[in-house]
Design a protein around this motif. Sequence first.
Motif, PDB file in Angstrom:
ATOM      1  N   ARG B 138     -33.385  28.552 -19.280  1.00  0.00           N
ATOM      2  CA  ARG B 138     -34.415  28.383 -20.315  1.00  0.00           C
ATOM      3  C   ARG B 138     -34.428  29.519 -21.327  1.00  0.00           C
ATOM      4  NH1 ARG B 138     -39.354  24.925 -17.924  1.00  0.00           N
ATOM      5  NH2 ARG B 138     -37.944  23.355 -17.064  1.00  0.00           N
ATOM      6  N   THR B 139     -33.927  30.669 -20.907  1.00  0.00           N
ATOM      7  CA  THR B 139     -33.930  31.791 -21.843  1.00  0.00           C
ATOM      8  C   THR B 139     -32.569  31.943 -22.523  1.00  0.00           C
ATOM      9  OG1 THR B 139     -33.222  33.333 -20.122  1.00  0.00           O
ATOM     10  CG2 THR B 139     -35.593  33.038 -20.404  1.00  0.00           C
ATOM     11  N   THR B 140     -31.589  31.160 -22.063  1.00  0.00           N
ATOM     12  CA  THR B 140     -30.220  31.377 -22.556  1.00  0.00           C
ATOM     13  C   THR B 140     -29.601  30.134 -23.180  1.00  0.00           C
ATOM     14  OG1 THR B 140     -29.495  30.876 -20.314  1.00  0.00           O
ATOM     15  CG2 THR B 140     -29.618  33.189 -20.903  1.00  0.00           C
ATOM     16  N   ALA B 141     -30.273  28.983 -23.068  1.00  0.00           N
ATOM     17  CA  ALA B 141     -29.661  27.711 -23.473  1.00  0.00           C
ATOM     18  C   ALA B 141     -29.181  27.724 -24.915  1.00  0.00           C
ATOM     19  CB  ALA B 141     -30.635  26.563 -23.255  1.00  0.00           C
ATOM     20  N   GLY B 142     -29.946  28.364 -25.792  1.00  0.00           N
ATOM     21  CA  GLY B 142     -29.626  28.350 -27.220  1.00  0.00           C
ATOM     22  C   GLY B 142     -28.205  28.781 -27.534  1.00  0.00           C
ATOM     23  N   SER B 143     -27.661  29.676 -26.713  1.00  0.00           N
ATOM     24  CA  SER B 143     -26.320  30.192 -27.003  1.00  0.00           C
ATOM     25  C   SER B 143     -25.231  29.475 -26.201  1.00  0.00           C
ATOM     26  CB  SER B 143     -26.279  31.689 -26.668  1.00  0.00           C
ATOM     27  OG  SER B 143     -26.529  31.865 -25.278  1.00  0.00           O
ATOM     28  N   LEU B 144     -25.590  28.418 -25.494  1.00  0.00           N
ATOM     29  CA  LEU B 144     -24.635  27.836 -24.542  1.00  0.00           C
ATOM     30  C   LEU B 144     -24.220  26.400 -24.837  1.00  0.00           C
ATOM     31  CD1 LEU B 144     -26.092  29.283 -21.210  1.00  0.00           C
ATOM     32  CD2 LEU B 144     -24.067  30.051 -22.433  1.00  0.00           C
ATOM     33  N   ASN B 145     -24.550  25.914 -26.032  1.00  0.00           N
ATOM     34  CA  ASN B 145     -24.268  24.507 -26.294  1.00  0.00           C
ATOM     35  C   ASN B 145     -22.798  24.131 -26.241  1.00  0.00           C
ATOM     36  OD1 ASN B 145     -25.808  22.112 -26.660  1.00  0.00           O
ATOM     37  ND2 ASN B 145     -27.210  23.431 -27.811  1.00  0.00           N
ATOM     38  N   ASP B 146     -21.947  25.053 -26.591  1.00  0.00           N
ATOM     39  CA  ASP B 146     -20.512  24.755 -26.542  1.00  0.00           C
ATOM     40  C   ASP B 146     -19.834  25.543 -25.427  1.00  0.00           C
ATOM     41  OD1 ASP B 146     -20.256  22.905 -28.641  1.00  0.00           O
ATOM     42  OD2 ASP B 146     -20.576  24.525 -30.072  1.00  0.00           O
ATOM     43  N   ALA B 147     -20.608  25.888 -24.429  1.00  0.00           N
ATOM     44  CA  ALA B 147     -20.059  26.733 -23.362  1.00  0.00           C
ATOM     45  C   ALA B 147     -19.248  25.921 -22.359  1.00  0.00           C
ATOM     46  CB  ALA B 147     -21.192  27.459 -22.654  1.00  0.00           C
ATOM     47  N   VAL B 148     -18.547  26.659 -21.505  1.00  0.00           N
ATOM     48  CA  VAL B 148     -17.810  26.088 -20.372  1.00  0.00           C
ATOM     49  C   VAL B 148     -18.552  26.528 -19.113  1.00  0.00           C
ATOM     50  CG1 VAL B 148     -15.601  26.020 -19.183  1.00  0.00           C
ATOM     51  CG2 VAL B 148     -15.674  26.423 -21.650  1.00  0.00           C
ATOM     52  N   PHE B 149     -19.014  25.576 -18.322  1.00  0.00           N
ATOM     53  CA  PHE B 149     -19.806  25.895 -17.133  1.00  0.00           C
ATOM     54  C   PHE B 149     -18.966  25.733 -15.868  1.00  0.00           C
ATOM     55  CE2 PHE B 149     -22.732  24.526 -20.433  1.00  0.00           C
ATOM     56  CZ  PHE B 149     -23.731  25.482 -20.366  1.00  0.00           C
ATOM     57  N   PHE B 150     -18.950  26.742 -15.039  1.00  0.00           N
ATOM     58  CA  PHE B 150     -18.208  26.703 -13.768  1.00  0.00           C
ATOM     59  C   PHE B 150     -19.177  26.446 -12.604  1.00  0.00           C
ATOM     60  CE2 PHE B 150     -14.014  28.257 -14.976  1.00  0.00           C
ATOM     61  CZ  PHE B 150     -14.259  28.819 -16.218  1.00  0.00           C
ATOM     62  N   LEU B 151     -18.837  25.463 -11.785  1.00  0.00           N
ATOM     63  CA  LEU B 151     -19.684  25.127 -10.628  1.00  0.00           C
ATOM     64  C   LEU B 151     -18.833  24.916  -9.383  1.00  0.00           C
ATOM     65  CD1 LEU B 151     -20.828  22.997 -13.224  1.00  0.00           C
ATOM     66  CD2 LEU B 151     -22.774  23.287 -11.699  1.00  0.00           C
ATOM     67  N   GLY B 152     -19.432  25.202  -8.242  1.00  0.00           N
ATOM     68  CA  GLY B 152     -18.740  24.972  -6.976  1.00  0.00           C
ATOM     69  C   GLY B 152     -19.188  23.671  -6.325  1.00  0.00           C
TER      70      GLY B 152
END
Lengths: 199, 199
Positions: B138-152
Amino acid sequence: MRDFIIIGHKASTSSDFSLNDLPGSAGRMDILCRCINSAFFLSHDIRNDVQVHLLLLGEPEPGKIIRFNGENIKHLNPDERSSAALIKKALEKDAGESEIQSTPGVWIRQGSLETLINEFYNQGKTLAYLREGGDDIRTTAGSLNDAVFFLGDHIGVTEKEEEMIINAGAKLISVSPYSIHADHCILILNNELDRTLEK
Amino acid sequence: MRDFIIIGHKASTSSDFSLNDLPGSAGRMDILCRCINSAFFLSHDIRNDVQVHLLLLGEPEPGKIIRFNGENIKHLNPDERSSAALIKKALEKDAGESEIQSTPGVWIRQGSLETLINEFYNQGKTLAYLREGGDDIRTTAGSLNDAVFFLGDHIGVTEKEEEMIINAGAKLISVSPYSIHADHCILILNNELDRTLEK
Protein backbone atom coordinates in the motif's frame (compact mmCIF):
# COMPACT_ATOMS: atom_id res chain seq x y z
CA MET A 1 -17.63 -15.21 12.43
CA ARG A 2 -17.19 -13.99 8.85
CA ASP A 3 -19.80 -15.51 6.51
CA PHE A 4 -19.72 -15.71 2.72
CA ILE A 5 -22.78 -16.71 0.71
CA ILE A 6 -22.20 -17.57 -2.94
CA ILE A 7 -25.13 -18.13 -5.27
CA GLY A 8 -24.44 -20.85 -7.85
CA HIS A 9 -27.29 -20.47 -10.31
CA LYS A 10 -26.37 -23.51 -12.40
CA ALA A 11 -24.46 -25.47 -9.75
CA SER A 12 -25.45 -29.13 -9.72
CA THR A 13 -27.71 -30.32 -6.90
CA SER A 14 -26.90 -33.94 -7.63
CA SER A 15 -23.64 -35.71 -6.83
CA ASP A 16 -23.75 -37.12 -10.34
CA PHE A 17 -21.12 -34.82 -11.83
CA SER A 18 -17.57 -35.46 -12.95
CA LEU A 19 -14.64 -34.16 -10.90
CA ASN A 20 -12.86 -34.01 -14.27
CA ASP A 21 -15.31 -31.46 -15.66
CA LEU A 22 -16.38 -29.02 -12.96
CA PRO A 23 -17.20 -26.10 -15.29
CA GLY A 24 -19.37 -28.20 -17.61
CA SER A 25 -20.91 -31.24 -15.95
CA ALA A 26 -21.27 -29.55 -12.55
CA GLY A 27 -22.66 -26.16 -13.68
CA ARG A 28 -19.64 -23.96 -13.03
CA MET A 29 -18.92 -25.67 -9.72
CA ASP A 30 -15.29 -24.59 -10.33
CA ILE A 31 -16.30 -21.05 -9.32
CA LEU A 32 -17.70 -22.23 -5.99
CA CYS A 33 -14.58 -24.35 -5.38
CA ARG A 34 -12.34 -21.34 -5.88
CA CYS A 35 -14.51 -19.38 -3.46
CA ILE A 36 -13.85 -22.07 -0.83
CA ASN A 37 -10.12 -21.70 -1.42
CA SER A 38 -10.20 -17.89 -1.15
CA ALA A 39 -12.35 -17.94 1.94
CA PHE A 40 -10.39 -20.43 4.02
CA PHE A 41 -6.74 -20.75 3.07
CA LEU A 42 -3.80 -19.08 4.70
CA SER A 43 -0.33 -20.30 3.82
CA HIS A 44 -0.15 -23.16 6.30
CA ASP A 45 -3.47 -22.78 8.01
CA ILE A 46 -7.23 -22.68 7.55
CA ARG A 47 -9.19 -19.68 8.80
CA ASN A 48 -11.32 -20.91 11.67
CA ASP A 49 -13.40 -17.73 11.92
CA VAL A 50 -14.95 -18.15 8.46
CA GLN A 51 -18.03 -19.91 7.13
CA VAL A 52 -19.02 -20.37 3.50
CA HIS A 53 -22.59 -21.11 2.42
CA LEU A 54 -22.89 -22.38 -1.13
CA LEU A 55 -26.39 -21.92 -2.48
CA LEU A 56 -26.84 -24.43 -5.30
CA LEU A 57 -29.66 -23.60 -7.68
CA GLY A 58 -28.93 -25.96 -10.58
CA GLU A 59 -30.80 -29.11 -11.58
CA PRO A 60 -32.14 -31.63 -10.62
CA GLU A 61 -33.28 -30.32 -7.19
CA PRO A 62 -32.67 -26.55 -7.14
CA GLY A 63 -32.30 -25.14 -3.64
CA LYS A 64 -29.58 -26.81 -1.60
CA ILE A 65 -27.27 -25.10 0.85
CA ILE A 66 -23.86 -26.52 1.70
CA ARG A 67 -22.20 -24.95 4.72
CA PHE A 68 -18.44 -25.11 5.30
CA ASN A 69 -17.20 -24.15 8.75
CA GLY A 70 -13.50 -23.37 9.09
CA GLU A 71 -13.38 -24.40 12.72
CA ASN A 72 -14.29 -28.02 12.07
CA ILE A 73 -13.36 -28.64 8.48
CA LYS A 74 -11.19 -31.60 7.53
CA HIS A 75 -9.95 -33.14 4.26
CA LEU A 76 -9.82 -29.76 2.52
CA ASN A 77 -6.87 -29.01 0.25
CA PRO A 78 -6.40 -25.85 -1.82
CA ASP A 79 -7.05 -27.38 -5.26
CA GLU A 80 -10.49 -27.12 -6.88
CA ARG A 81 -10.89 -30.86 -7.07
CA SER A 82 -10.52 -31.19 -3.30
CA SER A 83 -13.39 -28.80 -2.55
CA ALA A 84 -15.43 -30.39 -5.32
CA ALA A 85 -14.97 -33.81 -3.74
CA LEU A 86 -16.40 -32.50 -0.44
CA ILE A 87 -19.34 -30.91 -2.30
CA LYS A 88 -19.96 -34.19 -4.09
CA LYS A 89 -19.94 -36.09 -0.78
CA ALA A 90 -22.43 -33.59 0.66
CA LEU A 91 -24.72 -33.99 -2.35
CA GLU A 92 -24.76 -37.77 -1.83
CA LYS A 93 -26.77 -37.14 1.36
CA ASP A 94 -30.54 -37.13 1.22
CA ALA A 95 -30.93 -33.51 2.32
CA GLY A 96 -34.08 -32.22 4.01
CA GLU A 97 -34.74 -28.90 5.69
CA SER A 98 -32.53 -29.77 8.63
CA GLU A 99 -28.79 -29.85 8.17
CA ILE A 100 -26.96 -33.16 7.89
CA GLN A 101 -23.20 -33.37 8.29
CA SER A 102 -21.54 -35.08 5.34
CA THR A 103 -17.87 -34.79 6.34
CA PRO A 104 -16.24 -32.93 9.29
CA GLY A 105 -17.11 -29.23 8.97
CA VAL A 106 -19.49 -29.66 6.02
CA TRP A 107 -23.30 -29.71 6.25
CA ILE A 108 -26.08 -29.85 3.67
CA ARG A 109 -29.80 -29.05 3.69
CA GLN A 110 -32.55 -27.84 1.40
CA GLY A 111 -32.99 -24.07 1.31
CA SER A 112 -33.16 -20.90 -0.71
CA LEU A 113 -31.69 -17.42 -0.72
CA GLU A 114 -34.68 -16.37 1.37
CA THR A 115 -33.82 -19.01 3.97
CA LEU A 116 -30.31 -17.61 4.36
CA ILE A 117 -31.34 -13.95 4.35
CA ASN A 118 -34.03 -14.55 6.99
CA GLU A 119 -31.71 -16.52 9.27
CA PHE A 120 -28.94 -13.94 9.23
CA TYR A 121 -31.37 -11.04 9.42
CA ASN A 122 -32.98 -12.57 12.49
CA GLN A 123 -29.57 -13.02 14.08
CA GLY A 124 -29.05 -9.27 13.71
CA LYS A 125 -25.98 -9.75 11.53
CA THR A 126 -24.70 -6.98 9.27
CA LEU A 127 -25.39 -7.90 5.66
CA ALA A 128 -23.14 -6.80 2.81
CA TYR A 129 -23.70 -7.24 -0.90
CA LEU A 130 -20.76 -7.15 -3.27
CA ARG A 131 -21.56 -5.05 -6.31
CA GLU A 132 -19.81 -2.63 -8.60
CA GLY A 133 -20.54 0.92 -7.52
CA GLY A 134 -20.87 -0.04 -3.85
CA ASP A 135 -18.92 1.70 -1.09
CA ASP A 136 -15.23 0.92 -1.22
CA ILE A 137 -14.33 -1.79 1.31
CA ARG A 138 -11.38 0.38 2.38
CA THR A 139 -13.72 2.91 3.90
CA THR A 140 -16.12 0.37 5.41
CA ALA A 141 -14.05 -2.63 6.49
CA GLY A 142 -13.93 -1.62 10.13
CA SER A 143 -17.64 -2.30 10.58
CA LEU A 144 -17.74 -5.54 8.59
CA ASN A 145 -15.63 -8.03 10.45
CA ASP A 146 -18.57 -10.16 11.47
CA ALA A 147 -20.65 -9.41 8.42
CA VAL A 148 -22.38 -11.76 6.00
CA PHE A 149 -21.23 -11.16 2.41
CA PHE A 150 -23.46 -12.05 -0.55
CA LEU A 151 -21.81 -12.82 -3.90
CA GLY A 152 -22.97 -14.06 -7.27
CA ASP A 153 -21.37 -16.53 -9.68
CA HIS A 154 -20.61 -16.03 -13.42
CA ILE A 155 -24.24 -14.98 -13.91
CA GLY A 156 -23.97 -12.43 -11.11
CA VAL A 157 -27.03 -11.83 -8.95
CA THR A 158 -30.48 -11.66 -10.57
CA GLU A 159 -32.71 -8.60 -10.18
CA LYS A 160 -35.07 -10.49 -7.93
CA GLU A 161 -32.24 -11.77 -5.72
CA GLU A 162 -30.72 -8.31 -5.56
CA GLU A 163 -34.04 -6.85 -4.45
CA MET A 164 -34.32 -9.42 -1.64
CA ILE A 165 -30.78 -8.76 -0.44
CA ILE A 166 -31.13 -4.98 -0.53
CA ASN A 167 -34.58 -5.07 1.10
CA ALA A 168 -33.01 -6.95 4.02
CA GLY A 169 -30.80 -3.89 4.57
CA ALA A 170 -27.55 -5.10 3.01
CA LYS A 171 -24.83 -2.52 2.53
CA LEU A 172 -23.47 -2.26 -1.01
CA ILE A 173 -19.73 -2.85 -1.07
CA SER A 174 -17.15 -2.88 -3.84
CA VAL A 175 -13.57 -4.09 -3.69
CA SER A 176 -12.02 -3.19 -7.06
CA PRO A 177 -12.23 -0.53 -9.75
CA TYR A 178 -12.98 -3.43 -12.15
CA SER A 179 -15.61 -6.15 -12.28
CA ILE A 180 -13.91 -9.26 -10.88
CA HIS A 181 -14.74 -12.87 -10.03
CA ALA A 182 -16.45 -13.84 -6.76
CA ASP A 183 -13.43 -15.75 -5.44
CA HIS A 184 -11.23 -12.73 -6.11
CA CYS A 185 -13.69 -10.52 -4.20
CA ILE A 186 -13.56 -12.87 -1.22
CA LEU A 187 -9.77 -12.79 -1.21
CA ILE A 188 -9.65 -9.00 -1.21
CA LEU A 189 -12.34 -8.85 1.49
CA ASN A 190 -10.33 -11.22 3.69
CA ASN A 191 -7.18 -9.16 3.17
CA GLU A 192 -8.97 -5.94 4.02
CA LEU A 193 -10.58 -7.38 7.14
CA ASP A 194 -7.26 -8.93 8.20
CA ARG A 195 -5.65 -5.53 7.97
CA THR A 196 -8.36 -3.99 10.13
CA LEU A 197 -7.94 -6.62 12.81
CA GLU A 198 -4.17 -6.17 12.83
CA LYS A 199 -4.37 -2.43 13.43
CA MET B 1 3.80 -4.75 -18.59
CA ARG B 2 3.34 -6.35 -15.18
CA ASP B 3 5.38 -9.57 -14.82
CA PHE B 4 4.95 -12.35 -12.27
CA ILE B 5 7.57 -15.06 -11.83
CA ILE B 6 6.53 -18.10 -9.82
CA ILE B 7 9.08 -20.71 -8.82
CA GLY B 8 7.64 -24.23 -8.87
CA HIS B 9 10.29 -26.29 -7.10
CA LYS B 10 8.61 -29.63 -7.70
CA ALA B 11 6.57 -28.74 -10.79
CA SER B 12 6.83 -31.40 -13.48
CA THR B 13 9.02 -30.66 -16.49
CA SER B 14 7.46 -33.48 -18.46
CA SER B 15 3.98 -33.46 -20.00
CA ASP B 16 3.52 -36.91 -18.54
CA PHE B 17 1.27 -35.87 -15.64
CA SER B 18 -2.40 -36.40 -15.01
CA LEU B 19 -4.85 -33.48 -15.28
CA ASN B 20 -6.83 -35.42 -12.64
CA ASP B 21 -4.04 -35.15 -10.06
CA LEU B 22 -2.28 -31.79 -10.36
CA PRO B 23 -1.10 -31.62 -6.72
CA GLY B 24 0.40 -35.13 -6.75
CA SER B 25 1.44 -36.31 -10.19
CA ALA B 26 2.39 -32.84 -11.43
CA GLY B 27 4.35 -31.61 -8.37
CA ARG B 28 1.90 -29.04 -7.00
CA MET B 29 1.14 -27.75 -10.48
CA ASP B 30 -2.25 -26.71 -8.99
CA ILE B 31 -0.46 -23.79 -7.29
CA LEU B 32 0.95 -22.52 -10.58
CA CYS B 33 -2.47 -22.91 -12.24
CA ARG B 34 -4.11 -20.76 -9.57
CA CYS B 35 -1.38 -18.16 -10.08
CA ILE B 36 -2.33 -18.01 -13.78
CA ASN B 37 -5.96 -17.43 -12.78
CA SER B 38 -5.11 -14.67 -10.28
CA ALA B 39 -2.75 -12.94 -12.67
CA PHE B 40 -4.99 -12.79 -15.75
CA PHE B 41 -8.69 -12.94 -14.99
CA LEU B 42 -11.10 -10.07 -14.71
CA SER B 43 -14.81 -10.83 -14.66
CA HIS B 44 -15.35 -10.99 -18.41
CA ASP B 45 -11.89 -10.19 -19.63
CA ILE B 46 -8.24 -11.19 -19.55
CA ARG B 47 -5.62 -8.66 -18.48
CA ASN B 48 -3.53 -7.90 -21.54
CA ASP B 49 -0.84 -5.98 -19.65
CA VAL B 50 0.28 -9.02 -17.64
CA GLN B 51 2.83 -11.77 -18.22
CA VAL B 52 3.41 -14.83 -16.06
CA HIS B 53 6.64 -16.80 -16.13
CA LEU B 54 6.39 -20.24 -14.53
CA LEU B 55 9.79 -21.57 -13.55
CA LEU B 56 9.49 -25.36 -13.39
CA LEU B 57 12.19 -27.03 -11.36
CA GLY B 58 10.76 -30.52 -10.95
CA GLU B 59 11.89 -33.75 -12.60
CA PRO B 60 12.76 -35.06 -15.18
CA GLU B 61 14.42 -31.98 -16.76
CA PRO B 62 14.60 -29.25 -14.08
CA GLY B 63 14.80 -25.75 -15.50
CA LYS B 64 11.99 -24.91 -17.92
CA ILE B 65 10.29 -21.55 -18.23
CA ILE B 66 6.74 -21.24 -19.53
CA ARG B 67 5.69 -17.71 -20.41
CA PHE B 68 2.02 -16.68 -20.62
CA ASN B 69 1.30 -13.34 -22.26
CA GLY B 70 -2.15 -11.84 -21.65
CA GLU B 71 -2.15 -9.94 -24.92
CA ASN B 72 -2.04 -13.03 -27.09
CA ILE B 73 -3.38 -15.80 -24.92
CA LYS B 74 -6.18 -18.07 -26.14
CA HIS B 75 -7.96 -21.17 -24.84
CA LEU B 76 -7.55 -20.08 -21.21
CA ASN B 77 -10.46 -20.57 -18.84
CA PRO B 78 -10.46 -19.79 -15.11
CA ASP B 79 -10.41 -23.39 -13.85
CA GLU B 80 -7.16 -25.05 -12.79
CA ARG B 81 -7.51 -27.80 -15.35
CA SER B 82 -7.64 -25.28 -18.19
CA SER B 83 -4.29 -23.70 -17.27
CA ALA B 84 -2.85 -27.14 -16.62
CA ALA B 85 -3.85 -28.28 -20.11
CA LEU B 86 -1.92 -25.33 -21.62
CA ILE B 87 1.10 -26.15 -19.44
CA LYS B 88 0.91 -29.78 -20.55
CA LYS B 89 0.79 -28.72 -24.22
CA ALA B 90 3.84 -26.51 -23.68
CA LEU B 91 5.74 -29.37 -22.03
CA GLU B 92 5.08 -31.57 -25.07
CA LYS B 93 7.43 -29.31 -27.03
CA ASP B 94 11.11 -30.13 -27.25
CA ALA B 95 12.29 -26.98 -25.50
CA GLY B 96 15.76 -25.51 -26.06
CA GLU B 97 17.23 -22.20 -24.93
CA SER B 98 15.14 -20.27 -27.45
CA GLU B 99 11.41 -19.91 -26.85
CA ILE B 100 8.95 -22.01 -28.83
CA GLN B 101 5.26 -21.11 -28.94
CA SER B 102 3.06 -24.03 -27.93
CA THR B 103 -0.40 -22.40 -28.13
CA PRO B 104 -1.35 -18.75 -28.74
CA GLY B 105 0.22 -16.61 -26.00
CA VAL B 106 2.21 -19.47 -24.42
CA TRP B 107 5.92 -20.10 -24.95
CA ILE B 108 8.40 -22.56 -23.46
CA ARG B 109 12.20 -22.74 -23.22
CA GLN B 110 14.93 -24.09 -20.99
CA GLY B 111 16.09 -21.66 -18.31
CA SER B 112 16.74 -20.97 -14.67
CA LEU B 113 16.01 -18.30 -12.07
CA GLU B 114 19.32 -16.73 -13.06
CA THR B 115 18.15 -16.53 -16.69
CA LEU B 116 15.04 -14.59 -15.68
CA ILE B 117 16.78 -12.32 -13.19
CA ASN B 118 19.50 -11.40 -15.69
CA GLU B 119 17.03 -10.67 -18.46
CA PHE B 120 14.84 -8.39 -16.40
CA TYR B 121 17.82 -6.76 -14.69
CA ASN B 122 19.34 -5.95 -18.08
CA GLN B 123 16.03 -4.47 -19.22
CA GLY B 124 16.25 -2.07 -16.28
CA LYS B 125 12.97 -3.32 -14.81
CA THR B 126 12.10 -2.78 -11.17
CA LEU B 127 12.29 -6.10 -9.33
CA ALA B 128 10.06 -6.91 -6.35
CA TYR B 129 10.23 -9.94 -4.09
CA LEU B 130 7.17 -10.97 -2.11
CA ARG B 131 8.14 -11.82 1.43
CA GLU B 132 6.73 -11.45 4.90
CA GLY B 133 8.22 -8.42 6.58
CA GLY B 134 8.67 -6.55 3.30
CA ASP B 135 7.35 -3.03 2.75
CA ASP B 136 3.57 -2.92 2.60
CA ILE B 137 2.36 -2.81 -1.02
CA ARG B 138 0.00 0.00 0.00
CA THR B 139 2.91 2.34 0.52
CA THR B 140 4.88 1.19 -2.52
CA ALA B 141 2.34 0.32 -5.24
CA GLY B 142 2.73 3.62 -7.07
CA SER B 143 6.24 2.74 -8.19
CA LEU B 144 5.55 -0.90 -9.07
CA ASN B 145 3.12 -0.88 -11.97
CA ASP B 146 5.66 -2.18 -14.44
CA ALA B 147 7.59 -4.23 -11.94
CA VAL B 148 8.60 -7.89 -12.03
CA PHE B 149 7.32 -9.78 -8.98
CA PHE B 150 9.07 -12.91 -7.71
CA LEU B 151 7.03 -15.46 -5.74
CA GLY B 152 7.62 -18.93 -4.36
CA ASP B 153 5.38 -21.98 -4.28
CA HIS B 154 4.42 -24.12 -1.23
CA ILE B 155 8.12 -24.48 -0.45
CA GLY B 156 8.61 -20.72 -0.60
CA VAL B 157 11.89 -19.41 -1.95
CA THR B 158 15.16 -21.12 -0.98
CA GLU B 159 17.97 -19.20 0.72
CA LYS B 160 20.09 -19.37 -2.42
CA GLU B 161 17.25 -18.11 -4.62
CA GLU B 162 16.49 -15.33 -2.17
CA GLU B 163 20.11 -14.24 -2.21
CA MET B 164 20.09 -14.05 -6.02
CA ILE B 165 16.87 -12.05 -6.09
CA ILE B 166 17.97 -9.62 -3.40
CA ASN B 167 21.44 -9.21 -4.90
CA ALA B 168 19.77 -8.12 -8.14
CA GLY B 169 18.29 -5.22 -6.20
CA ALA B 170 14.73 -6.49 -5.67
CA LYS B 171 12.56 -4.51 -3.28
CA LEU B 172 11.01 -6.56 -0.48
CA ILE B 173 7.22 -6.28 -0.56
CA SER B 174 4.46 -7.73 1.61
CA VAL B 175 0.73 -7.75 0.96
CA SER B 176 -0.87 -9.20 4.08
CA PRO B 177 -0.37 -9.33 7.84
CA TYR B 178 -0.42 -13.14 7.42
CA SER B 179 1.59 -15.61 5.38
CA ILE B 180 -0.56 -16.39 2.34
CA HIS B 181 -0.42 -18.42 -0.89
CA ALA B 182 1.35 -17.12 -4.02
CA ASP B 183 -1.89 -16.89 -6.04
CA HIS B 184 -3.47 -14.86 -3.23
CA CYS B 185 -0.47 -12.50 -3.23
CA ILE B 186 -0.82 -11.96 -6.98
CA LEU B 187 -4.49 -11.16 -6.60
CA ILE B 188 -3.86 -8.54 -3.93
CA LEU B 189 -0.98 -7.09 -5.95
CA ASN B 190 -3.24 -6.75 -8.99
CA ASN B 191 -5.93 -5.09 -6.90
CA GLU B 192 -3.49 -2.65 -5.39
CA LEU B 193 -1.93 -1.75 -8.74
CA ASP B 194 -5.39 -1.39 -10.31
CA ARG B 195 -6.31 1.08 -7.61
CA THR B 196 -3.16 3.11 -8.27
CA LEU B 197 -3.90 3.29 -12.00
CA GLU B 198 -7.48 4.35 -11.36
CA LYS B 199 -6.50 7.26 -9.14
